[in-house]
Design a protein around this motif. Structure first.
Motif, PDB file in Angstrom:
ATOM      1  N   LEU A  17       0.839  -1.199   0.000  1.00 37.68           N
ATOM      2  CA  LEU A  17       0.000   0.000   0.000  1.00 37.68           C
ATOM      3  C   LEU A  17       0.879   1.255   0.000  1.00 37.68           C
ATOM      4  O   LEU A  17       1.568   1.526   0.969  1.00 37.68           O
ATOM      5  CB  LEU A  17      -0.931   0.003   1.205  1.00 37.68           C
ATOM      6  N   GLU A  18       0.842   2.005  -1.105  1.00 40.54           N
ATOM      7  CA  GLU A  18       1.694   3.182  -1.269  1.00 40.54           C
ATOM      8  C   GLU A  18       0.968   4.498  -1.013  1.00 40.54           C
ATOM      9  O   GLU A  18       1.618   5.512  -0.747  1.00 40.54           O
ATOM     10  CB  GLU A  18       2.221   3.249  -2.702  1.00 40.54           C
ATOM     11  N   PHE A  19      -0.358   4.506  -1.147  1.00 41.63           N
ATOM     12  CA  PHE A  19      -1.116   5.760  -1.117  1.00 41.63           C
ATOM     13  C   PHE A  19      -2.280   5.684  -0.142  1.00 41.63           C
ATOM     14  O   PHE A  19      -2.899   4.639   0.013  1.00 41.63           O
ATOM     15  CB  PHE A  19      -1.701   6.077  -2.504  1.00 41.63           C
ATOM     16  N   GLY A  20      -2.588   6.798   0.457  1.00 43.60           N
ATOM     17  CA  GLY A  20      -3.814   6.983   1.209  1.00 43.60           C
ATOM     18  C   GLY A  20      -4.604   8.083   0.518  1.00 43.60           C
ATOM     19  O   GLY A  20      -4.087   9.186   0.329  1.00 43.60           O
ATOM     20  N   VAL A  21      -5.820   7.769   0.083  1.00 50.39           N
ATOM     21  CA  VAL A  21      -6.666   8.732  -0.628  1.00 50.39           C
ATOM     22  C   VAL A  21      -7.953   8.894   0.165  1.00 50.39           C
ATOM     23  O   VAL A  21      -8.573   7.902   0.552  1.00 50.39           O
ATOM     24  CB  VAL A  21      -6.946   8.264  -2.074  1.00 50.39           C
ATOM     25  N   ILE A  22      -8.359  10.146   0.393  1.00 53.32           N
ATOM     26  CA  ILE A  22      -9.471  10.424   1.291  1.00 53.32           C
ATOM     27  C   ILE A  22     -10.538  11.261   0.598  1.00 53.32           C
ATOM     28  O   ILE A  22     -10.336  12.455   0.330  1.00 53.32           O
ATOM     29  CB  ILE A  22      -8.985  11.190   2.548  1.00 53.32           C
ATOM     30  N   GLY A  45      -5.007  13.332  -0.683  1.00 49.37           N
ATOM     31  CA  GLY A  45      -4.302  12.071  -0.461  1.00 49.37           C
ATOM     32  C   GLY A  45      -2.845  12.194  -0.829  1.00 49.37           C
ATOM     33  O   GLY A  45      -2.400  13.230  -1.314  1.00 49.37           O
ATOM     34  N   GLY A  46      -2.120  11.112  -0.592  1.00 51.29           N
ATOM     35  CA  GLY A  46      -0.710  11.161  -0.930  1.00 51.29           C
ATOM     36  C   GLY A  46       0.031   9.891  -0.582  1.00 51.29           C
ATOM     37  O   GLY A  46      -0.567   8.880  -0.227  1.00 51.29           O
ATOM     38  N   HIS A  47       1.341   9.988  -0.704  1.00 49.83           N
ATOM     39  CA  HIS A  47       2.235   8.849  -0.523  1.00 49.83           C
ATOM     40  C   HIS A  47       2.465   8.513   0.949  1.00 49.83           C
ATOM     41  O   HIS A  47       2.588   9.400   1.781  1.00 49.83           O
ATOM     42  CB  HIS A  47       3.601   9.145  -1.155  1.00 49.83           C
ATOM     43  N   ARG A  48       2.571   7.241   1.184  1.00 46.39           N
ATOM     44  CA  ARG A  48       2.924   6.719   2.498  1.00 46.39           C
ATOM     45  C   ARG A  48       4.415   6.948   2.730  1.00 46.39           C
ATOM     46  O   ARG A  48       5.238   6.721   1.838  1.00 46.39           O
ATOM     47  CB  ARG A  48       2.612   5.220   2.489  1.00 46.39           C
ATOM     48  N   GLU A  49       4.765   7.414   3.919  1.00 52.50           N
ATOM     49  CA  GLU A  49       6.170   7.596   4.265  1.00 52.50           C
ATOM     50  C   GLU A  49       6.756   6.287   4.790  1.00 52.50           C
ATOM     51  O   GLU A  49       6.020   5.390   5.205  1.00 52.50           O
ATOM     52  CB  GLU A  49       6.299   8.716   5.297  1.00 52.50           C
ATOM     53  N   LYS A  50       8.073   6.192   4.780  1.00 55.60           N
ATOM     54  CA  LYS A  50       8.758   4.972   5.226  1.00 55.60           C
ATOM     55  C   LYS A  50       8.321   4.610   6.647  1.00 55.60           C
ATOM     56  O   LYS A  50       8.323   5.446   7.543  1.00 55.60           O
ATOM     57  CB  LYS A  50      10.270   5.192   5.177  1.00 55.60           C
ATOM     58  N   ASP A  51       7.937   3.343   6.823  1.00 56.42           N
ATOM     59  CA  ASP A  51       7.519   2.779   8.117  1.00 56.42           C
ATOM     60  C   ASP A  51       6.258   3.415   8.696  1.00 56.42           C
ATOM     61  O   ASP A  51       5.980   3.260   9.882  1.00 56.42           O
ATOM     62  CB  ASP A  51       8.655   2.865   9.155  1.00 56.42           C
ATOM     63  N   GLU A  52       5.476   4.127   7.873  1.00 58.32           N
ATOM     64  CA  GLU A  52       4.252   4.768   8.352  1.00 58.32           C
ATOM     65  C   GLU A  52       3.062   3.815   8.197  1.00 58.32           C
ATOM     66  O   GLU A  52       2.933   3.143   7.183  1.00 58.32           O
ATOM     67  CB  GLU A  52       4.004   6.051   7.546  1.00 58.32           C
ATOM     68  N   ASN A  53       2.203   3.788   9.194  1.00 60.27           N
ATOM     69  CA  ASN A  53       0.958   3.035   9.108  1.00 60.27           C
ATOM     70  C   ASN A  53       0.068   3.721   8.071  1.00 60.27           C
ATOM     71  O   ASN A  53      -0.053   4.944   8.076  1.00 60.27           O
ATOM     72  CB  ASN A  53       0.297   3.030  10.497  1.00 60.27           C
ATOM     73  N   ILE A  54      -0.567   2.952   7.193  1.00 58.49           N
ATOM     74  CA  ILE A  54      -1.354   3.533   6.102  1.00 58.49           C
ATOM     75  C   ILE A  54      -2.524   4.367   6.628  1.00 58.49           C
ATOM     76  O   ILE A  54      -2.902   5.367   6.019  1.00 58.49           O
ATOM     77  CB  ILE A  54      -1.825   2.448   5.100  1.00 58.49           C
ATOM     78  N   ASP A  55      -3.090   3.996   7.772  1.00 64.26           N
ATOM     79  CA  ASP A  55      -4.162   4.803   8.351  1.00 64.26           C
ATOM     80  C   ASP A  55      -3.626   6.164   8.816  1.00 64.26           C
ATOM     81  O   ASP A  55      -4.303   7.188   8.694  1.00 64.26           O
ATOM     82  CB  ASP A  55      -4.837   4.064   9.512  1.00 64.26           C
ATOM     83  N   HIS A  56      -2.405   6.163   9.335  1.00 64.41           N
ATOM     84  CA  HIS A  56      -1.775   7.426   9.723  1.00 64.41           C
ATOM     85  C   HIS A  56      -1.474   8.272   8.488  1.00 64.41           C
ATOM     86  O   HIS A  56      -1.613   9.502   8.519  1.00 64.41           O
ATOM     87  CB  HIS A  56      -0.500   7.188  10.538  1.00 64.41           C
ATOM     88  N   THR A  57      -1.074   7.616   7.400  1.00 68.85           N
ATOM     89  CA  THR A  57      -0.840   8.334   6.141  1.00 68.85           C
ATOM     90  C   THR A  57      -2.074   9.141   5.771  1.00 68.85           C
ATOM     91  O   THR A  57      -1.981  10.322   5.437  1.00 68.85           O
ATOM     92  CB  THR A  57      -0.524   7.347   4.991  1.00 68.85           C
ATOM     93  N   ALA A  58      -3.233   8.493   5.838  1.00 70.17           N
ATOM     94  CA  ALA A  58      -4.475   9.164   5.449  1.00 70.17           C
ATOM     95  C   ALA A  58      -4.777  10.354   6.355  1.00 70.17           C
ATOM     96  O   ALA A  58      -5.120  11.438   5.867  1.00 70.17           O
ATOM     97  CB  ALA A  58      -5.630   8.169   5.463  1.00 70.17           C
ATOM     98  N   SER A  59      -4.642  10.180   7.657  1.00 75.53           N
ATOM     99  CA  SER A  59      -4.906  11.291   8.584  1.00 75.53           C
ATOM    100  C   SER A  59      -3.919  12.435   8.371  1.00 75.53           C
ATOM    101  O   SER A  59      -4.300  13.615   8.367  1.00 75.53           O
ATOM    102  CB  SER A  59      -4.825  10.799  10.026  1.00 75.53           C
ATOM    103  N   ARG A  60      -2.657  12.096   8.181  1.00 80.17           N
ATOM    104  CA  ARG A  60      -1.623  13.121   7.950  1.00 80.17           C
ATOM    105  C   ARG A  60      -1.905  13.876   6.656  1.00 80.17           C
ATOM    106  O   ARG A  60      -1.880  15.112   6.617  1.00 80.17           O
ATOM    107  CB  ARG A  60      -0.240  12.464   7.898  1.00 80.17           C
ATOM    108  N   GLU A  61      -2.176  13.142   5.589  1.00 82.48           N
ATOM    109  CA  GLU A  61      -2.428  13.766   4.294  1.00 82.48           C
ATOM    110  C   GLU A  61      -3.693  14.626   4.326  1.00 82.48           C
ATOM    111  O   GLU A  61      -3.737  15.696   3.723  1.00 82.48           O
ATOM    112  CB  GLU A  61      -2.523  12.718   3.178  1.00 82.48           C
ATOM    113  N   LEU A  62      -4.718  14.168   5.031  1.00 84.57           N
ATOM    114  CA  LEU A  62      -5.944  14.953   5.121  1.00 84.57           C
ATOM    115  C   LEU A  62      -5.659  16.308   5.769  1.00 84.57           C
ATOM    116  O   LEU A  62      -6.104  17.348   5.279  1.00 84.57           O
ATOM    117  CB  LEU A  62      -7.022  14.192   5.895  1.00 84.57           C
ATOM    118  N   PHE A  63      -4.882  16.305   6.852  1.00 80.18           N
ATOM    119  CA  PHE A  63      -4.508  17.568   7.488  1.00 80.18           C
ATOM    120  C   PHE A  63      -3.637  18.411   6.558  1.00 80.18           C
ATOM    121  O   PHE A  63      -3.892  19.605   6.351  1.00 80.18           O
ATOM    122  CB  PHE A  63      -3.768  17.342   8.813  1.00 80.18           C
TER     123      PHE A  63
END
Length: 142
Positions: A17-22, A45-63
């Motif tokens: 899983l590379e992307f989180g799209v919201i 949405g956007g790219h997942r960072e190294k060692d990042e949980n995909i759910d955190h990716t989505a919350s981070r990208e949304l902000f």
């Protein structure tokens, strides 16, 4: 063009899983964002960072892309996009934003609220299907 396929969460190996799209709502309208270097609209949405949980990716990208301060975010499904025999994977989320703050000074120039999917999309052959998948999910939840 790209082929979009949807997968049940858990069917795709997490490491792929590379992307989180919201697909995000605020005050009963859909939020789309415009990147500083483009004149088209995108789903946040956007790219997942190294060692990042995909759910955190989505919350981070949304902000980062909307300035959302308070929100409810729900994973909907995983998805894949295949272009020229290259397949990439992401997770699709739906969010109800309760409060927007200031837009962070990053890559997004502006956000805009829409009643429906805008015509001028950056990735029309992908985003249309992601948006429709969330609409279907919302109807099934009613």
């Amino acid at each position: 063009m790209g082929q979009v396929h949807f997968h049940t969460i858990g069917d795709v190996c997490d490491s792929k899983l590379e992307f989180g799209v919201i697909v995000a709502e605020f005050k009963d309208k859909w939020i789309f964002v415009r990147h500083r270097e483009r004149d088209t609209w995108e789903i946040p949405g956007g790219h997942r960072e190294k060692d990042e949980n995909i759910d955190h990716t989505a919350s981070r990208e949304l902000f980062e892309e909307t300035g959302a301060k308070k929100f409810i975010i729900t994973p909907i499904c995983d998805y894949s996009v295949t272009i020229n025999n290259n397949t990439r994977f992401g997770r699709l989320f739906c969010s109800e934003i309760k409060e927007l703050g200031e837009l962070p000074n990053l890559e997004i120039e502006e956000i805009k609220l829409f009643n429906v999917l805008p015509e001028n999309l950056t990735y029309p052959n992908i985003q249309k299907y992601l948006y429709e998948k969330v609409l279907l999910w919302k109807r099934q939840c009613e």
